[in-house]
Design a protein around this motif. Sequence first.
Motif, PDB file in Angstrom:
ATOM      1  N   ASN A   5       0.781  -1.079   0.034  1.00  0.00           N
ATOM      2  CA  ASN A   5       0.180  -0.121  -0.043  1.00  0.00           C
ATOM      3  C   ASN A   5       0.694   1.297   0.018  1.00  0.00           C
ATOM      4  O   ASN A   5       0.300   2.489  -0.078  1.00  0.00           O
ATOM      5  CB  ASN A   5      -0.928   0.119   1.234  1.00  0.00           C
ATOM      6  CG  ASN A   5      -2.078  -1.007   0.925  1.00  0.00           C
ATOM      7  OD1 ASN A   5      -2.411  -1.604   0.038  1.00  0.00           O
ATOM      8  ND2 ASN A   5      -2.549  -1.361   2.220  1.00  0.00           N
ATOM      9  N   LYS A  94       0.853   6.245   2.342  1.00  0.00           N
ATOM     10  CA  LYS A  94       0.285   4.789   2.415  1.00  0.00           C
ATOM     11  C   LYS A  94      -0.926   4.828   2.141  1.00  0.00           C
ATOM     12  O   LYS A  94      -1.997   5.738   2.649  1.00  0.00           O
ATOM     13  CB  LYS A  94       0.482   4.249   3.778  1.00  0.00           C
ATOM     14  CG  LYS A  94       0.015   2.819   3.805  1.00  0.00           C
ATOM     15  CD  LYS A  94       0.273   2.078   5.277  1.00  0.00           C
ATOM     16  CE  LYS A  94      -0.277   0.732   5.325  1.00  0.00           C
ATOM     17  NZ  LYS A  94       0.036   0.229   6.800  1.00  0.00           N
ATOM     18  N   LYS A  95      -1.420   3.942   1.032  1.00  0.00           N
ATOM     19  CA  LYS A  95      -3.202   4.058   1.088  1.00  0.00           C
ATOM     20  C   LYS A  95      -3.560   3.179   2.074  1.00  0.00           C
ATOM     21  O   LYS A  95      -3.356   2.053   2.322  1.00  0.00           O
ATOM     22  CB  LYS A  95      -3.336   3.460  -0.284  1.00  0.00           C
ATOM     23  CG  LYS A  95      -4.885   3.247  -0.771  1.00  0.00           C
ATOM     24  CD  LYS A  95      -4.999   2.787  -1.950  1.00  0.00           C
ATOM     25  CE  LYS A  95      -6.234   2.402  -2.508  1.00  0.00           C
ATOM     26  NZ  LYS A  95      -6.524   1.686  -3.579  1.00  0.00           N
TER      27      LYS A  95
END
Length: 169
Positions: A5, A94-95
């Motif tokens: 991510n 960060k997703k």
Amino acid sequence: MTSKNQISKTPTLPLISIYKNTGIEIINKETIKYFERTSAYGLIQNSSYVEIYSSEMEILNLEQKTDKFKNTKWNRFLAKTVYNPSFDVTLLWKKIGTYKLTELKAKIKVCIEKDDDILTQFVEADFLMHKVEHSTDFTELVNNLNKYCIEVKNEEIIRKENDEWNNKK
């Protein structure tokens, strides 16, 4: 090693940052530089309190990292009391999820409801909520937040607009 991510570059700006469901900030080309330096105290804070929303409908988390600060018990104590130096940091994006525009608008409305005359310094809460609700896309939402509460350029014009809207109700 980066997680799946992890985003390797800064997401497309502007971004909408929501802190603890109370504070709203727009991150743009001018303000991103303020995130590239932080204090020792800033480095020990929990970044999960902040959700950052991108125009790509992604929810992001931002972590600030530096090898020059070691997160030890002693350094945490010093940062909270007498010695809180600043550091240049690397930004790690960060997703953490995705969102729909209606969900973001609902979160912003919660912030407006909890506001203590920061977001609603120049306009009434119901007027600002109306502008948020009627934003048709991310760009319009950012523009409305900037115009009415973040980058207020002409207080007289927006107060007049607020008053006219109130008189129509």
